[in-house]
Design an enzyme around this catalytic site. Structure first.
Site, PDB file in Angstrom:
ATOM      1  CG  HIS A 227      -1.530  -1.159   1.180  1.00 25.39           C
ATOM      2  ND1 HIS A 227      -2.971  -1.092   0.386  1.00 25.39           N
ATOM      3  CD2 HIS A 227      -2.012  -2.632   2.296  1.00 25.39           C
ATOM      4  CE1 HIS A 227      -3.450  -2.629   0.603  1.00 25.39           C
ATOM      5  NE2 HIS A 227      -2.968  -2.919   1.650  1.00 25.39           N
TER       6      HIS A 227
ATOM      7  CG  HIS B   3       3.294   5.968   5.510  1.00 21.03           C
ATOM      8  ND1 HIS B   3       3.277   5.776   6.821  1.00 21.03           N
ATOM      9  CD2 HIS B   3       2.320   6.558   4.919  1.00 21.03           C
ATOM     10  CE1 HIS B   3       1.987   6.366   6.986  1.00 21.03           C
ATOM     11  NE2 HIS B   3       1.625   6.827   5.804  1.00 21.03           N
TER      12      HIS B   3
ATOM     13  CG  HIS C  27      -0.164   8.387   1.566  1.00 23.08           C
ATOM     14  ND1 HIS C  27      -0.891   7.359   1.487  1.00 23.08           N
ATOM     15  CD2 HIS C  27       0.182   8.748   2.740  1.00 23.08           C
ATOM     16  CE1 HIS C  27      -0.944   7.144   2.656  1.00 23.08           C
ATOM     17  NE2 HIS C  27      -0.601   7.634   3.529  1.00 23.08           N
TER      18      HIS C  27
ATOM     19  CB  THR D 269      -4.585   2.940   5.715  1.00 23.19           C
ATOM     20  OG1 THR D 269      -3.777   3.073   6.960  1.00 23.19           O
ATOM     21  CG2 THR D 269      -3.927   3.537   4.385  1.00 23.19           C
TER      22      THR D 269
HETATM   23 ZN   LIG Z   1      -0.363   7.766   5.427  1.00 28.01          ZN
END
Ligand SMILES: [Zn+2]
Length: 254
Positions: free
Chosen positions: A93, A118, A120, A205
């Site tokens: 993801h 992380h 996106h 998420t």
């Molecule tokens: Zn995130």
């Protein structure tokens, strides 16, 4: 907030065992897969599992379009980052960099520890209706499992040398992970100017748990077209941003 700790622990275990972010329960006949494309897109997350219900019915969901913020005398954000990264994982993801213990963020008199960051692409939050090609989330937990996220936007421009240290180590297969010791990497990815927008929100998420303190830094960092392509086209192969959610009764302060 105990459920967040439980969730993150089980997530860590899942990642260790299978390298997959999906909530897989071998004892069940089905696996609660969620994603950004195909059958299990963000619009359906709330119906995929009882555990993901909040994704569908929550009233404090993230991301949002940051607009009509109120001017408040917000104290400066003071992330205290000096530790190395530990590992990098492609969980299917996102690309996530896990941190060694010790980096902290103190807000509301509470100390949160940086666990991981992380990415996106395109950005999840919007600022005054504007989407950015890349957004980084620095995820912190306090001792009770409360979550605080610092978000950094990236705009297209010069190549980002710090991002490049991560990009050259990106696993290119879902579930892959490897050791990655980068000095001061989290600190180097933050802008000098730490003015920010603050609001309450959720994980972006599943399980979309609420009660997350969000701090979106106003000053974007730079990312090159090639770096965006390497993350979005060559590694993720699709968008990995949840669409913006209604603000409902929330206030945004800056
Ligand atoms: Zn995130």
């Amino acid at each position: 907030m105990k459920k967040n700790i439980k969730y993150l622990l089980s997530l860590a275990a899942t990642l260790t065992l299978t390298g997959s972010y999906c909530v897989a329960n071998e004892a069940k006949t089905h696996t609660e897969h969620w994603g950004y494309t195909g059958h299990n897109t963000p619009e359906k997350w709330g119906t995929l599992s009882e555990k993901f219900r909040e994704c569908g019915v929550g009233l404090n969901q993230s991301p949002i379009n940051i607009t009509h913020s109120l001017h408040a005398n917000l104290p400066p954000l003071n992330p205290d980052y000096s530790h190395n990264s530990k590992s990098i994982v492609d969980n299917g993801h996102t690309i996530q960099v896990n941190m060694e213990a010790g980096d902290t963020l103190t807000v509301d008199g509470i100390t949160f520890e940086l666990k991981q960051f992380h990415f996106h692409s395109p950005s999840e939050n919007h600022i005054e209706g504007k989407s950015f090609p890349l957004e980084a989330h620095f995820v912190h937990l306090d001792k009770d499992g409360n979550i605080a996220v610092i978000a950094v936007m990236f705009q297209e421009g010069a190549a980002n040398p710090e991002l490049e240290k991560i990009w050259t180590n990106m696993p290119n297969k879902e579930g892959d992970s490897k050791e990655l010791k980068l000095k001061n990497i989290a600190k180097a990815l933050l802008p000098q100017d730490k003015h920010y927008y603050r609001f309450n929100g959720s994980l972006t998420t599943p399980p979309c748990s609420e009660g997350v303190r969000w701090f979106v830094l106003k000053q974007p960092m730079s990312v090159s077209k090639e770096q965006i392509k390497k993350f979005h086209d060559d590694t993720m192969h699709h968008n990995n941003n949840r669409p913006i959610q209604p603000l409902d009764a929330r206030m945004i302060v800056e």
